[in-house]
Scaffold this active site. Structure first.
Site, mmCIF file in Angstrom:
data_model
loop_
_atom_site.group_PDB
_atom_site.id
_atom_site.type_symbol
_atom_site.label_atom_id
_atom_site.label_comp_id
_atom_site.label_asym_id
_atom_site.label_seq_id
_atom_site.Cartn_x
_atom_site.Cartn_y
_atom_site.Cartn_z
ATOM 1 C CB THR A 36 -0.999 -0.253 1.483
ATOM 2 O OG1 THR A 36 0.010 -0.104 2.270
ATOM 3 C CG2 THR A 36 -1.605 -0.787 1.081
ATOM 4 C CB THR A 39 5.181 4.077 -4.250
ATOM 5 O OG1 THR A 39 5.635 4.952 -3.287
ATOM 6 C CG2 THR A 39 5.952 3.614 -5.088
ATOM 7 C CG ASP A 67 1.762 -3.342 5.588
ATOM 8 O OD1 ASP A 67 0.502 -2.883 4.804
ATOM 9 O OD2 ASP A 67 2.863 -2.333 6.199
ATOM 10 C CG ASN A 148 11.819 4.250 8.709
ATOM 11 O OD1 ASN A 148 11.120 3.401 7.772
ATOM 12 N ND2 ASN A 148 11.208 4.623 10.054
ATOM 13 C CG HIS A 150 8.751 1.740 7.588
ATOM 14 N ND1 HIS A 150 8.587 2.565 7.665
ATOM 15 C CD2 HIS A 150 8.132 1.227 6.126
ATOM 16 C CE1 HIS A 150 7.753 3.306 6.696
ATOM 17 N NE2 HIS A 150 6.936 2.472 5.772
ATOM 18 N N GLY A 152 7.047 -2.693 4.380
ATOM 19 C CA GLY A 152 5.335 -3.615 5.197
ATOM 20 C C GLY A 152 5.459 -2.151 6.113
ATOM 21 C CD GLU A 155 8.638 1.857 11.299
ATOM 22 O OE1 GLU A 155 9.632 2.219 11.227
ATOM 23 O OE2 GLU A 155 7.436 2.423 11.935
ATOM 24 C CE LYS A 213 9.374 6.679 0.608
ATOM 25 N NZ LYS A 213 8.453 6.156 -0.262
HETATM 26 C C1 GLP Z 1 3.529 2.018 4.810
HETATM 27 C C2 GLP Z 1 3.859 1.374 4.142
HETATM 28 C C3 GLP Z 1 4.835 0.742 3.780
HETATM 29 C C4 GLP Z 1 5.367 1.166 2.459
HETATM 30 C C5 GLP Z 1 5.494 2.791 2.612
HETATM 31 C C6 GLP Z 1 6.135 4.028 1.956
HETATM 32 O O1 GLP Z 1 4.216 2.867 5.916
HETATM 33 N N1 GLP Z 1 3.288 0.359 5.935
HETATM 34 O O2 GLP Z 1 4.310 -0.586 2.933
HETATM 35 O O3 GLP Z 1 5.781 1.057 1.273
HETATM 36 O O4 GLP Z 1 4.576 3.040 3.737
HETATM 37 O O5 GLP Z 1 4.484 4.375 1.784
HETATM 38 P P1 GLP Z 1 4.871 4.977 0.918
HETATM 39 O O6 GLP Z 1 4.647 5.189 -0.991
HETATM 40 O O7 GLP Z 1 3.512 6.360 0.152
HETATM 41 O O8 GLP Z 1 6.188 6.379 0.893
#
Ligand code: GLP
Length: 254
Positions: A36, A39, A67, A148, A150, A152, A155, A213
């Site tokens: 989710t 991205t 998750d 950071n 992570h 899923g 952390e 990122k």
């Molecule tokens: C959340 C999700 C991750 C996702 C991350 C980055 O914390 N649990 O699975 O990779 O956000 O999200 P974004 O793509 O919004 O930067």
């Protein structure tokens, strides 16, 4: 680890949607690990549109989300169940019974594990999910990455051998995810597949977009494998493709 640099988020999303659709065309009963976040949102939109145009069929696919938040209803507007329904599932011919997301919904857990306290039920839910994911390897898992590092909701500091587990979310993750909780009530905990669960997938595609990122992408490029950077566990897998856009690639795109 293979690296692909796309010009921007749009082309990254087209690339990722192509990988997803090719997988389903080649193996219609694929088991997919799904992410989710902002991205992959466009990837889902493109995949759903191309699926409709080409009569590609998700009917036999089984999906396993990485998750879910703990303590909110699965119908909450910001739950990952809602995200998946709105962004993808309701636009394709998927069988909802074949879509799996760990549950942190108190009512569902109470029904599933009536004799357990909420915290006991969460542990049982983790074991249930881990067992189901491991019944057969996932064919393809798509991942986003947090600022950071992570993956899923694993952390920094999560032992690489962790299975599906409950996590206390980092303050930085809660701040990053706050826009999805306009009432200010960002959950404190989540359930996530662990790094060891993710590594059981046959193929992994990691997506990173945007300048926020860049730092984590640079660290991944350096190749250091350290539990302080959860995504670095992917160096221990032999079929990982990382797709970044130029903003995320930064210097390394030169
Ligand atoms: C959340 C999700 C991750 C996702 C991350 C980055 O914390 N649990 O699975 O990779 O956000 O999200 P974004 O793509 O919004 O930067």
């Amino acid at each position: 680890m293979r690296w692909i640099v796309e010009p921007d988020h749009e082309s990254l999303s087209h690339f990722a949607a192509g990988v997803l659709l090719d997988q389903v065309r080649d193996v219609p009963e694929s088991r997919l690990g799904l992410p989710t976040g902002s991205t992959p949102a466009r990837m889902y939109e493109i995949a759903a549109r191309r699926c409709r145009e080409r009569y590609l069929c998700f009917a036999h696919v089984e999906t396993w989300n990485l998750d879910e938040y703990v303590g909110i209803d699965s119908s909450h507007p910001s739950s990952y169940r809602t995200y998946m329904r709105e962004k993808f599932f309701r636009h394709v011919d998927i069988d909802l019974d074949r879509t799996h997301i760990p549950s942190g919904d108190p009512a569902i857990l109470q029904k599933r594990f009536p004799a357990a306290t909420f915290d006991e039920a969460l542990l049982l839910e983790c074991q249930r999910y881990e067992g189901l994911v491991r019944e057969a390897p996932l064919d393809l898992t798509i991942l986003g990455v947090g600022r950071n590092g992570h993956i899923g909701f694993n952390e920094p500091g999560t032992p690489f051998d962790s299975p599906t587990h409950v996590v206390l979310l980092d303050e930085s993750t809660r701040i990053a995810n706050a826009p999805w909780f306009p009432d200010g009530c960002v959950p404190e905990r989540a359930i996530t597949m662990g790094p060891s669960t993710i590594l059981t997938s046959r193929r992994i595609l990691l997506l990173a977009s945007g300048s926020s990122k860049r730092e984590v992408v640079e660290k991944l490029r350096e190749g250091v494998v350290d539990e302080s950077i959860p995504a670095s566990v992917l160096h221990r897998h032999d079929d990982v493709t990382v797709v970044v856009d130029i903003e995320a690639a930064g210097e390394s795109a030169q």
